[in-house]
Design a protein around this motif. Structure first.
Motif, PDB file in Angstrom:
ATOM      1  N   ALA A  75      -9.922   8.935   4.889  1.00 20.58           N
ATOM      2  CA  ALA A  75      -8.786   8.517   4.049  1.00 20.58           C
ATOM      3  C   ALA A  75      -9.202   7.353   3.167  1.00 20.58           C
ATOM      4  N   THR A  76      -8.800   7.350   1.921  1.00 19.79           N
ATOM      5  CA  THR A  76      -9.104   6.245   1.013  1.00 19.79           C
ATOM      6  C   THR A  76      -8.244   5.037   1.388  1.00 19.79           C
ATOM      7  N   PRO A  77      -8.626   3.834   0.935  1.00 19.56           N
ATOM      8  CA  PRO A  77      -7.796   2.656   1.227  1.00 19.56           C
ATOM      9  C   PRO A  77      -6.341   2.834   0.795  1.00 19.56           C
ATOM     10  N   ASP A  78      -6.119   3.468  -0.359  1.00 17.43           N
ATOM     11  CA  ASP A  78      -4.735   3.670  -0.816  1.00 17.43           C
ATOM     12  C   ASP A  78      -3.982   4.635   0.093  1.00 17.43           C
ATOM     13  N   GLU A  79      -4.678   5.648   0.613  1.00 22.13           N
ATOM     14  CA  GLU A  79      -4.026   6.585   1.532  1.00 22.13           C
ATOM     15  C   GLU A  79      -3.691   5.908   2.858  1.00 22.13           C
ATOM     16  N   VAL A  80      -4.569   5.027   3.320  1.00 18.08           N
ATOM     17  CA  VAL A  80      -4.288   4.267   4.536  1.00 18.08           C
ATOM     18  C   VAL A  80      -3.077   3.371   4.312  1.00 18.08           C
TER      19      VAL A  80
END
Length: 450
Positions: A75-80
């Protein structure tokens, strides 16, 4: 940056998956923090890969209880950030998510790739040092770009297995610290890895693989390019983790001590008696004992210990040049502090108490009542007294002063009556220990002399 054939990085090893099933390793979910488990399960429920990674896995394998639990995911930081309302994004060099559960912070990092197709965010210094690295990839790519094989182990929550792509599981079993890839290239990417190698070897009681250790002494000067504030934090990790003595010996063995503490290293080399080195080792043993007993250790006291040889050497030089004792002490303290700031950014809130600990050492041989009462009331007295105890343990030449001040803390008047006053010391011995000079008794004036 255009690369010449000589500067083309050596390829990283090809990852080969080795899965260690639950029955073949000792890691239990009971030893993992509730916050980390919640993050792992929620990422899995959202369709992402999620693994406990790094030092937590390594420590659990050798029976240590980790202080932090880090997670790697696709997961990308934005998705996290979108999944966890109790999270925040941090970092520019490495973009990360911190998920907060009360006082616990679970760090979540996206798998990173060593290759860059231009779609990510990576910046490299001409010397090969990574300034920013936010190019995302697969778990295999993430594993081979980590620093040490022991830190490239992934605990999978879906089947409780450990996934090893670099041979790290075997290295942990053999208690060997080994870099992934070409050691020289990896140190050039981030010179602080040299300090991490020493620190982790000391903390875990691991040996450093010969190929991993070989370039350190040659590449040690690269640490001068590291930010002094970062080196300060690394020093705290080295010496306040409970393995300070082993860390110091590791810095000595690999030629890193003259880079971190150049003036102290020079003073230690000149100190023929070895008392200054024994003083530092005694102090670090004491610090390790305090950490083990969960007692506080002030960075001011730690740096007073590590820079004492430099202070003694500077003081000798100033007094030899004819500087008055009190002025020499102040100037030596300022000079050593200023020079050290160029390497390790010691904050003022620690450097000033450090200097006070040093300067109080010259008051401790003095036993006139007014001076004794002022010294006892000084806010740094207790630290200065502990410092004196360490000096005596190393040299055996301060037992009388230690006895006096130990008694003075209970009953100043009795201590003063029982111990005759001494005169302020001037000059420095070979080990930087102040010498007491006694006043000559004046002959009674004769009648003719008036």
């Amino acid at each position: 940056m255009t690369q010449t054939p000589d500067s083309i990085p050596a390829p990283l090893p090809v990852p080969v998956l080795h899965t260690i099933a639950r029955e073949h390793h000792p890691i239990s979910r009971k030893a993992i923090s509730p916050g980390a488990l919640r993050v792992l399960y929620r990422l899995r429920e959202a369709g992402h890969g999620a693994f406990l990674v790094g030092g937590a896995v390594r420590d659990l394998l050798i029976g240590l209880q980790p202080k932090d639990f880090d997670i790697a995911t696709d997961a990308t930081p934005d998705e996290v950030r979108a999944l966890f309302r109790n999270s925040r994004l941090i970092g520019r060099r490495f973009r990360l998510a911190h998920v907060v559960f009360g006082r616990e912070i679970v760090e979540v990092a996206t798998f990173r790739s060593n290759a860059d197709d231009g779609s990510g965010d990576r910046e490299t210094h001409e010397g090969g040092r990574l300034l920013r690295d936010n190019v995302y990839g697969t778990i295999e790519e993430d594993a081979i770009r980590r620093d040490f094989t022991a830190n490239a182990l992934y605990y999978a929550i879906e089947d409780f297995s450990v996934r090893d792509y670099t041979g790290g599981f075997e290295d942990v079993q053999n208690r060997v610290l080994k870099l992934i890839g070409d050691p020289e290239q990896r140190y050039r990417e981030d010179p602080v890895r040299m300090l991490r190698a020493v620190r982790l070897a000391a903390k875990l009681d691991f040996s450093i693989d010969p190929a991993t250790a070989a370039p350190i002494a040659v590449l040690a000067p690269l640490l001068r390019e590291a930010a002094p504030a970062r080196l300060f934090e690394e020093c705290l990790k080295l010496f306040l983790s409970g393995r300070g003595e082993a860390s110091f010996l590791g810095l000595e063995a690999h030629g890193l001590l003259p880079i971190l503490f150049p003036e102290s290293a020079d003073a230690l080399a000149r100190n023929r008696s070895g008392v200054l080195r024994e003083f530092i080792l005694e102090g670090l043993r004491n610090t390790d004992a305090r950490v083990a007993a969960d007692e506080p250790v002030s960075p001011a006291f730690l740096f007073a210990l590590l820079l004492w040889p430099a202070y003694c050497h500077a003081l000798i030089g100033l007094q030899a040049a004819g500087t008055h004792a009190a002025e020499a002490q102040r100037r030596a303290a300022d000079r050593v502090t200023l020079h050290q700031l160029g390497t390790v950014a010691l904050p003022r809130r620690f450097s000033l108490p450090m200097q006070e600990i040093w300067l109080l050492q010259t008051r401790l041989p003095l036993r006139q009542r007014k001076r004794v009462m002022r010294t006892l009331a000084h806010p740094r007295f207790r630290a200065a007294f502990d410092f004196l105890v360490l000096r005596d343990a190393a040299s055996g030449s301060h037992s009388e002063d230690v006895e006096f001040w130990r008694e003075a803390q209970r009953d100043p008047d009795h201590a003063i009556a029982a111990h005759p006053p001494a005169v302020e010391g001037e000059g420095e011995g070979d080990a930087g220990e102040p010498r007491k000079r006694r006043r000559r008794r004046r002959r009674p004036a004769s009648a003719d002399a008036g």
